[in-house]
Design a protein around this motif. Structure first.
Motif, PDB file in Angstrom:
ATOM      1  N   ARG A   1      19.301  29.643 -50.733  1.00 49.78           N
ATOM      2  CA  ARG A   1      20.788  28.754 -51.856  1.00 49.78           C
ATOM      3  C   ARG A   1      20.781  28.044 -50.163  1.00 49.78           C
ATOM      4  O   ARG A   1      21.148  27.413 -50.564  1.00 49.78           O
TER       5      ARG A   1
ATOM      6  N   ALA B   1      18.999  25.438 -48.781  1.00 56.74           N
ATOM      7  CA  ALA B   1      19.079  24.469 -49.391  1.00 56.74           C
ATOM      8  C   ALA B   1      19.790  23.244 -49.598  1.00 56.74           C
ATOM      9  O   ALA B   1      18.992  22.687 -49.889  1.00 56.74           O
TER      10      ALA B   1
ATOM     11  N   LYS C   1      20.346  19.415 -48.718  1.00 56.08           N
ATOM     12  CA  LYS C   1      20.767  18.821 -49.393  1.00 56.08           C
ATOM     13  C   LYS C   1      21.932  18.352 -48.542  1.00 56.08           C
ATOM     14  O   LYS C   1      21.766  16.877 -48.374  1.00 56.08           O
TER      15      LYS C   1
ATOM     16  N   SER D   1      11.731  16.894 -48.474  1.00 60.09           N
ATOM     17  CA  SER D   1      12.614  16.399 -49.368  1.00 60.09           C
ATOM     18  C   SER D   1      11.974  15.745 -50.921  1.00 60.09           C
ATOM     19  O   SER D   1      11.283  14.362 -50.490  1.00 60.09           O
ATOM     20  N   TYR D   2      12.763  15.237 -51.709  1.00 64.91           N
ATOM     21  CA  TYR D   2      12.666  14.655 -53.576  1.00 64.91           C
ATOM     22  C   TYR D   2      12.925  14.057 -53.291  1.00 64.91           C
ATOM     23  O   TYR D   2      12.490  12.719 -53.183  1.00 64.91           O
TER      24      TYR D   2
ATOM     25  N   ASN E   1       6.828  21.497 -52.283  1.00 67.76           N
ATOM     26  CA  ASN E   1       8.076  22.635 -52.610  1.00 67.76           C
ATOM     27  C   ASN E   1       8.408  23.730 -52.138  1.00 67.76           C
ATOM     28  O   ASN E   1       8.317  24.628 -53.137  1.00 67.76           O
TER      29      ASN E   1
ATOM     30  N   ARG F   1      10.411  25.726 -51.556  1.00 70.50           N
ATOM     31  CA  ARG F   1      11.668  26.313 -52.484  1.00 70.50           C
ATOM     32  C   ARG F   1      12.606  26.180 -53.646  1.00 70.50           C
ATOM     33  O   ARG F   1      12.900  26.818 -54.022  1.00 70.50           O
ATOM     34  N   ASN F   2      10.930  26.482 -54.009  1.00 66.62           N
ATOM     35  CA  ASN F   2      10.505  26.524 -55.175  1.00 66.62           C
ATOM     36  C   ASN F   2      11.681  25.289 -56.662  1.00 66.62           C
ATOM     37  O   ASN F   2      12.777  25.788 -57.401  1.00 66.62           O
ATOM     38  N   HIS F   3      12.406  24.184 -55.742  1.00 66.70           N
ATOM     39  CA  HIS F   3      13.151  23.651 -56.709  1.00 66.70           C
ATOM     40  C   HIS F   3      13.149  23.158 -57.725  1.00 66.70           C
ATOM     41  O   HIS F   3      11.509  22.644 -58.045  1.00 66.70           O
TER      42      HIS F   3
END
Length: 232
Positions: free
Chosen positions: A37, A40, A44, A182-183, A201, A203-205
């Motif tokens: 976390r 992540a 961000k 990165s989304y 993905n 990190r399974n976001h």
């Protein structure tokens, strides 16, 4: 699929590893923390700060301080600017030891032997090229098909950097796919430029509220390789 372009950080290598090593070197076991976390959140805030640094609103040191300090504040942990910069020093040091996995090596060879491939990556020129050299990406990519935002003068998610890469690679009328983690920068950026998108993905976001969706989402290097084998 006529061509495939790749992001670098947390796409062609696992960026969490040098991040966690730097954190443990600086803080040891002082904090019991969910490292996944924290990483992540750092990514961000890194994306937020990078935009400010690109516009001249923030120096690079201010960006480094901002992203780790903001991430740790979400765990009710406050650190000094000095510690934030020390963390960045350790992080940069461990990034000099990064490598691509055997899966990524096989995948890049597979793609290179079938279609044109290239790289689009955000970051200061010197910093990104150093990582590219450390990863040995020259084995698969000529310098002419590696596009660093610090060199181009515009950064993802701006569609202009995708168009610039396609123009330089003479792919204007081709079916071009882009792979990135990165989304906002990679998925939304690529789709806005008219490219197909694969979301890496790791990190399974969860999917963001944004109405933009990637054409595919994969959760591991192995899954990405299998998908590209299918598409090619």
């Amino acid at each position: 699929m006529d061509a495939v372009l790749f992001d670098v950080d947390d796409t062609l290598y696992d960026q969490r590893e040098p991040f966690e090593r730097a954190f443990r070197q600086l803080f040891g076991e002082t904090y019991e923390i969910d490292m996944e976390r924290l990483f992540a959140l750092s990514r961000k805030y890194s994306d937020e700060a990078f935009e400010h640094s690109q516009s001249g609103q923030m120096t690079m040191d201010e960006m480094y301080i901002y992203r780790i300090s903001k991430a740790l504040k979400e765990f009710d942990i406050q650190i000094s600017d000095e510690d934030a910069l020390k963390f960045q020093e350790f992080y940069a040091g461990y990034q000099k030891q990064i490598s691509v996995s055997e899966v990524i090596k096989e995948m890049l060879t597979f793609c290179r032997d079938r279609v044109p491939i290239g790289v689009i990556t955000n970051g200061p020129s010197g910093h990104q090229w150093e990582k590219i050299e450390t990863l040995g990406l020259g084995e698969w990519f000529l310098d002419e098909v590696i596009f660093v935002s610090g060199d181009v003068g515009t950064a993802k998610p701006d569609e202009k950097i995708f168009w610039y890469a396609c123009d330089k690679m003479k792919l204007q009328d081709a079916e071009v796919w882009y792979v990135g983690d990165s989304y906002r920068n990679d998925v939304e950026g690529a789709k806005s430029a008219g490219l197909y998108s694969i979301w890496m993905n790791r990190r399974n976001h969860p999917y963001p509220v944004s109405g933009v969706r990637p054409d595919y989402c994969v959760g591991s290097e192995e899954e990405l390789y299998r998908l590209l084998q299918k598409l090619l």
